[in-house]
Design a protein around this motif. Structure first.
Motif, PDB file in Angstrom:
ATOM      1  N   MET A 119       5.930  18.965 -29.583  1.00 17.35           N
ATOM      2  CA  MET A 119       6.759  20.056 -29.279  1.00 17.35           C
ATOM      3  C   MET A 119       6.593  21.441 -29.638  1.00 17.35           C
ATOM      4  SD  MET A 119      11.007  19.804 -29.254  1.00 17.35           S
ATOM      5  CE  MET A 119      11.074  18.278 -28.043  1.00 17.35           C
ATOM      6  N   GLU A 120       6.862  22.441 -28.665  1.00 20.17           N
ATOM      7  CA  GLU A 120       6.512  23.693 -28.982  1.00 20.17           C
ATOM      8  C   GLU A 120       7.765  24.157 -30.214  1.00 20.17           C
ATOM      9  OE1 GLU A 120       5.978  27.749 -26.421  1.00 20.17           O
ATOM     10  OE2 GLU A 120       8.060  26.843 -26.453  1.00 20.17           O
ATOM     11  N   LEU A 121       7.189  24.958 -31.207  1.00 18.61           N
ATOM     12  CA  LEU A 121       8.082  25.351 -32.311  1.00 18.61           C
ATOM     13  C   LEU A 121       8.589  26.778 -31.921  1.00 18.61           C
ATOM     14  CD1 LEU A 121       9.229  24.997 -35.262  1.00 18.61           C
ATOM     15  CD2 LEU A 121       7.267  26.068 -35.981  1.00 18.61           C
ATOM     16  N   LYS A 122       9.692  27.080 -31.981  1.00 21.40           N
ATOM     17  CA  LYS A 122      10.175  28.412 -31.656  1.00 21.40           C
ATOM     18  C   LYS A 122      10.876  29.373 -32.988  1.00 21.40           C
ATOM     19  CE  LYS A 122      11.825  26.932 -27.289  1.00 21.40           C
ATOM     20  NZ  LYS A 122      12.876  26.696 -26.129  1.00 21.40           N
ATOM     21  N   LEU A 123      10.155  30.275 -33.196  1.00 23.11           N
ATOM     22  CA  LEU A 123      10.404  31.036 -34.377  1.00 23.11           C
ATOM     23  C   LEU A 123      11.154  32.207 -34.039  1.00 23.11           C
ATOM     24  CD1 LEU A 123       6.344  31.301 -35.512  1.00 23.11           C
ATOM     25  CD2 LEU A 123       8.392  29.557 -36.280  1.00 23.11           C
ATOM     26  N   PRO A 124      11.963  32.491 -34.899  1.00 23.26           N
ATOM     27  CA  PRO A 124      13.031  33.523 -34.519  1.00 23.26           C
ATOM     28  C   PRO A 124      12.406  34.982 -34.567  1.00 23.26           C
ATOM     29  CG  PRO A 124      13.495  32.817 -36.532  1.00 23.26           C
ATOM     30  CD  PRO A 124      12.161  32.166 -36.218  1.00 23.26           C
ATOM     31  N   SER A 125      12.855  35.591 -33.442  1.00 17.98           N
ATOM     32  CA  SER A 125      12.484  37.093 -33.352  1.00 17.98           C
ATOM     33  C   SER A 125      13.546  38.086 -34.054  1.00 17.98           C
ATOM     34  CB  SER A 125      12.279  37.569 -31.871  1.00 17.98           C
ATOM     35  OG  SER A 125      11.987  38.816 -31.754  1.00 17.98           O
ATOM     36  N   PRO A 126      13.057  38.939 -35.079  1.00 15.81           N
ATOM     37  CA  PRO A 126      11.518  39.008 -35.461  1.00 15.81           C
ATOM     38  C   PRO A 126      11.313  38.057 -36.609  1.00 15.81           C
ATOM     39  CG  PRO A 126      12.721  40.829 -36.363  1.00 15.81           C
ATOM     40  CD  PRO A 126      13.475  40.046 -35.578  1.00 15.81           C
ATOM     41  N   CYS A 127      10.003  37.869 -36.779  1.00 16.43           N
ATOM     42  CA  CYS A 127       9.678  37.081 -38.122  1.00 16.43           C
ATOM     43  C   CYS A 127       8.257  37.447 -38.550  1.00 16.43           C
ATOM     44  CB  CYS A 127       9.650  35.678 -37.637  1.00 16.43           C
ATOM     45  SG  CYS A 127       8.212  35.204 -36.587  1.00 16.43           S
ATOM     46  N   VAL A 128       7.890  36.925 -39.571  1.00 11.21           N
ATOM     47  CA  VAL A 128       6.532  36.984 -40.399  1.00 11.21           C
ATOM     48  C   VAL A 128       5.772  35.878 -40.314  1.00 11.21           C
ATOM     49  CG1 VAL A 128       5.358  37.876 -42.324  1.00 11.21           C
ATOM     50  CG2 VAL A 128       7.403  39.122 -41.620  1.00 11.21           C
ATOM     51  N   VAL A 129       4.525  35.893 -39.862  1.00 12.82           N
ATOM     52  CA  VAL A 129       3.858  34.637 -39.837  1.00 12.82           C
ATOM     53  C   VAL A 129       2.508  35.027 -40.660  1.00 12.82           C
ATOM     54  CG1 VAL A 129       2.660  32.810 -38.495  1.00 12.82           C
ATOM     55  CG2 VAL A 129       4.671  34.051 -37.605  1.00 12.82           C
ATOM     56  N   ILE A 130       2.496  34.127 -41.617  1.00 13.04           N
ATOM     57  CA  ILE A 130       1.009  34.391 -42.619  1.00 13.04           C
ATOM     58  C   ILE A 130       0.164  33.172 -42.534  1.00 13.04           C
ATOM     59  CG2 ILE A 130       0.385  34.673 -44.925  1.00 13.04           C
ATOM     60  CD1 ILE A 130       3.149  35.414 -45.596  1.00 13.04           C
ATOM     61  N   LEU A 131      -1.072  33.544 -41.815  1.00 14.80           N
ATOM     62  CA  LEU A 131      -2.180  32.521 -41.742  1.00 14.80           C
ATOM     63  C   LEU A 131      -2.831  32.269 -42.997  1.00 14.80           C
ATOM     64  CD1 LEU A 131      -3.193  33.562 -38.010  1.00 14.80           C
ATOM     65  CD2 LEU A 131      -1.265  32.427 -38.887  1.00 14.80           C
ATOM     66  N   VAL A 132      -2.944  31.219 -43.251  1.00 20.15           N
ATOM     67  CA  VAL A 132      -3.573  30.860 -44.722  1.00 20.15           C
ATOM     68  C   VAL A 132      -4.749  29.619 -44.729  1.00 20.15           C
ATOM     69  CG1 VAL A 132      -3.191  30.326 -47.194  1.00 20.15           C
ATOM     70  CG2 VAL A 132      -1.373  31.126 -45.842  1.00 20.15           C
ATOM     71  N   GLY A 133      -6.027  29.938 -44.823  1.00 19.89           N
ATOM     72  CA  GLY A 133      -6.942  29.099 -44.761  1.00 19.89           C
ATOM     73  C   GLY A 133      -8.413  29.865 -45.057  1.00 19.89           C
ATOM     74  N   PRO A 134      -9.337  28.858 -45.213  1.00 20.43           N
ATOM     75  CA  PRO A 134     -10.784  29.444 -45.629  1.00 20.43           C
ATOM     76  C   PRO A 134     -11.258  30.049 -44.393  1.00 20.43           C
ATOM     77  CG  PRO A 134     -10.810  26.982 -45.390  1.00 20.43           C
ATOM     78  CD  PRO A 134      -9.214  27.422 -45.400  1.00 20.43           C
ATOM     79  N   GLY A 135     -12.459  30.586 -44.279  1.00 22.56           N
ATOM     80  CA  GLY A 135     -13.128  31.264 -43.149  1.00 22.56           C
ATOM     81  C   GLY A 135     -13.374  30.195 -42.234  1.00 22.56           C
ATOM     82  N   ALA A 136     -13.409  30.542 -40.904  1.00 18.84           N
ATOM     83  CA  ALA A 136     -14.009  29.709 -39.781  1.00 18.84           C
ATOM     84  C   ALA A 136     -12.926  28.464 -39.920  1.00 18.84           C
ATOM     85  CB  ALA A 136     -15.359  29.134 -40.177  1.00 18.84           C
ATOM     86  N   SER A 137     -11.834  28.348 -40.421  1.00 15.40           N
ATOM     87  CA  SER A 137     -10.982  27.469 -40.100  1.00 15.40           C
ATOM     88  C   SER A 137      -9.962  27.380 -38.780  1.00 15.40           C
ATOM     89  CB  SER A 137     -10.101  27.297 -41.308  1.00 15.40           C
ATOM     90  OG  SER A 137      -9.393  28.388 -41.626  1.00 15.40           O
ATOM     91  N   GLY A 138     -10.355  28.524 -38.223  1.00 13.88           N
ATOM     92  CA  GLY A 138      -9.492  28.363 -36.959  1.00 13.88           C
ATOM     93  C   GLY A 138      -8.044  29.666 -36.756  1.00 13.88           C
ATOM     94  N   LYS A 139      -8.168  30.331 -37.777  1.00 14.49           N
ATOM     95  CA  LYS A 139      -6.894  31.295 -37.717  1.00 14.49           C
ATOM     96  C   LYS A 139      -6.912  32.197 -36.533  1.00 14.49           C
ATOM     97  CE  LYS A 139      -7.908  32.518 -42.051  1.00 14.49           C
ATOM     98  NZ  LYS A 139      -9.124  31.999 -42.224  1.00 14.49           N
ATOM     99  N   SER A 140      -7.936  32.912 -36.556  1.00 13.90           N
ATOM    100  CA  SER A 140      -7.814  33.896 -35.507  1.00 13.90           C
ATOM    101  C   SER A 140      -7.701  33.271 -34.103  1.00 13.90           C
ATOM    102  CB  SER A 140      -9.178  34.884 -35.354  1.00 13.90           C
ATOM    103  OG  SER A 140      -9.124  35.501 -36.576  1.00 13.90           O
ATOM    104  N   THR A 141      -8.282  32.170 -33.801  1.00 10.13           N
ATOM    105  CA  THR A 141      -8.364  31.405 -32.521  1.00 10.13           C
ATOM    106  C   THR A 141      -6.904  31.172 -32.149  1.00 10.13           C
ATOM    107  OG1 THR A 141     -10.635  30.854 -32.678  1.00 10.13           O
ATOM    108  CG2 THR A 141      -9.251  29.554 -31.139  1.00 10.13           C
ATOM    109  N   TRP A 142      -6.110  30.425 -33.301  1.00 13.08           N
ATOM    110  CA  TRP A 142      -4.834  30.299 -33.078  1.00 13.08           C
ATOM    111  C   TRP A 142      -3.638  31.199 -32.891  1.00 13.08           C
ATOM    112  CZ3 TRP A 142       0.157  30.556 -35.550  1.00 13.08           C
ATOM    113  CH2 TRP A 142       0.818  29.617 -35.493  1.00 13.08           C
ATOM    114  N   ALA A 143      -3.943  32.241 -33.512  1.00 10.73           N
ATOM    115  CA  ALA A 143      -3.091  33.506 -33.195  1.00 10.73           C
ATOM    116  C   ALA A 143      -3.205  33.807 -32.023  1.00 10.73           C
ATOM    117  CB  ALA A 143      -3.544  34.521 -34.486  1.00 10.73           C
ATOM    118  N   ALA A 144      -4.594  34.086 -31.427  1.00 11.00           N
ATOM    119  CA  ALA A 144      -4.740  34.609 -29.998  1.00 11.00           C
ATOM    120  C   ALA A 144      -4.099  33.809 -29.021  1.00 11.00           C
ATOM    121  CB  ALA A 144      -6.195  34.801 -29.946  1.00 11.00           C
ATOM    122  N   GLU A 145      -4.054  32.378 -29.342  1.00  8.46           N
ATOM    123  CA  GLU A 145      -3.482  31.406 -28.208  1.00  8.46           C
ATOM    124  C   GLU A 145      -1.922  31.668 -28.239  1.00  8.46           C
ATOM    125  OE1 GLU A 145      -5.080  27.833 -29.541  1.00  8.46           O
ATOM    126  OE2 GLU A 145      -6.871  28.098 -28.614  1.00  8.46           O
TER     127      GLU A 145
END
Length: 480
Positions: free
Chosen positions: A1-27
């Motif tokens: 199920m889609e997670l709904k985050l309250p507007s506005p919010c801060v989302v911090i992506l955490v993980g090693p390089g090539a783990s998919g962070k930028s792809t997920w953010a763009a989606e």
């Protein structure tokens, strides 16, 4: 199920390089919300793979993140996120700004990260650097749960930033699907676009379309020029009761009323005669909405007195008692606190045995008057606010609810509407919150919550009447 985050919010992506962070953010997020260390490296260096520019890029990232959070803007931090000191700083900034903050934990297997990195044609991370990141990740992923985020998410979850009223709407939408309840819907017309030559045809088409799509009522604002919350004073604006008389001939089923008639605008006995006439000519479909009247500039423009709040409350209380007398049999006199009507003859009487009296307003004093004299009271706010206002009602008084409502068929359609309709230079997220912008499913959840709070009729004002079809999908979910 889609997670709904309250507007506005801060989302911090955490993980090693090539783990998919930028792809997920763009989606999941619009590009303008993402603060990417790679993109900033390209800005201050020769490209995203210019490692020599990293120090400057990270310094710039800190400035951008701080300034965005200070302005109350949703910020998705797309960098490694492996530095605990940086993460805690961003979390602290979010807390100072009163914003939600979540971390997204990209626990991609090490071999998968290495494979992805090898297949990159650009931005390939040196093997020893990636090994260092993967080694650091082992401890970082354990630390995240102890740092105080509102949530630590897995990237498998789809996420979307939504106005606060929709954060819990998934569960409510599921309840409506599994155990549906009924809810009436009204359409409030608050603008009259297109020019005076076509206004008659336009307002007829809107009412006929609303009736066809399943709305239960059509309401108009009772003003004599456009109010500042909606538009400019010189925009075309139709007189309310004349418009309702016209719509009585254009429709066959929907109830017709004002939200609401200012009690200072007309002699109250005359208002009663107008409402009775509309009820007869519409076949018993009139609703008489009355309220305290608030628009002082409108009174001054038309040369009307604008009494004190106490005087207007006294007039409103008398009106709520006088109107049912006018609509009843006989011609007995009425003597109130401020109104004196020697003869209450009003024939033909309304077709409805009891023409509904609706009071507009959410303040305690108004709610107490509605509880004593009215059939319905129209309120504003989210479900929690509605529950608080319902506490003032100790007898059967219907709760109706008015809100501006922007409905998109899906997320992409909704995003298009927001960017198309928002005022120039307006923050899209703030505009979305102002107009309760949500998808069909979002709105089903919101109105289910309002129904559970006691609302029996949801009245919506659509910023774009081309979204009537999408609104009809919401209505259909509440048809029993």
């Amino acid at each position: 199920m889609e997670l709904k985050l309250p507007s506005p919010c801060v989302v911090i992506l955490v993980g090693p390089g090539a783990s998919g962070k930028s792809t997920w953010a763009a989606e999941h997020f619009a590009p303008d919300l993402i603060v990417s260390s790679d993109r900033l490296r390209a800005l201050v260096g020769s490209g995203e793979d210019d490692i020599a520019a990293s120090t400057d890029a990270f310094a710039l990232l800190e400035v951008v993140v701080e300034r965005r959070i200070a302005r109350g803007l949703t910020t998705v931090v797309d960098t490694l996120g492996l530095d605990k000191e940086r993460r805690v700083r961003w979390l602290g900034l979010a807390r100072e700004a009163g914003m939600a903050c979540v971390a997204v934990r990209f626990d991609t297997p090490a071999e998968e990260c290495r494979r992805r990195n090898r297949e990159r044609s650009a931005k390939r991370i040196p093997a020893d650097v990636l090994t260092g990141q993967l080694r650091a990740w082992r401890s970082v992923k354990e630390e995240l749960g102890e740092e105080g985020y509102d949530d630590v998410l897995a990237p498998e979850a789809a996420a979307r930033v939504v106005p606060e009223v929709f954060v819990e709407s998934n569960a409510a939408q599921a309840r409506q699907s599994e155990a549906p309840v009924g809810l009436r819907f009204g359409l409030q017309v608050s603008r009259y676009p297109g020019g005076r030559e076509g206004l008659g045809a336009w307002v007829r088409e809107v009412a006929e379309r609303a009736e066809q799509l399943g709305f239960d009522a059509v309401y108009v604002m009772d003003h004599f020029r456009q109010i500042p919350q909606v538009g400019r004073a010189w925009e075309d604006f139709l007189e309310s009761w004349t418009t309702l008389g016209y719509l009585a001939a254009c429709t066959t089923r929907v109830r017709l009323g004002t939200l609401v008639s200012g009690i200072t605008y007309r002699n109250v006995a005359h208002l009663g005669k107008i409402a009775a006439t509309l009820d007869v000519l519409s076949g018993g479909r009139a609703v008489c909405g009355v309220g305290l009247a608030w628009f002082e500039a409108e009174h001054k423009a038309y040369g009307w007195p604008f009494p004190s709040v106490n005087d207007r409350y006294a007039l409103l209380e008398d009106a709520l008692q006088l109107l049912p007398v006018l609509w009843g049999p006989g011609n007995k006199p009425f003597h109130g606190k401020v109104l004196d009507v020697p003869d209450t003859t009003c024939y033909p009487r309304p077709l409805q045995e009891h023409l509904p009296l609706l009071v507009g307003g959410s303040g305690p004093r108004t709610l107490r008057l509605a509880n004593r004299y009215a059939d319905a009271v129209n309120v504003f706010g989210d479900a929690a606010a509605v529950r608080e206002r319902a506490k003032y009602l100790t007898r059967p008084v219907e709760l109706t609810h008015l809100s501006t409502t922007l409905v998109g068929k899906d997320k992409n359609h909704l995003d298009q509407l927001i960017h198309q309709l928002r005022p120039r230079n307006a923050n899209p997220e703030k505009y979305a919150a102002t107009v309760n912008a949500g998808t069909v499913d979002d709105q089903i959840g919101r109105f289910r919550e309002l129904s559970e709070a006691g609302v029996t009729e949801a009245i919506i004002s659509l910023p774009d009447l081309d979204t009537l079809d999408a609104a009809a999908e919401v209505i259909s979910a509440f048809r029993m």
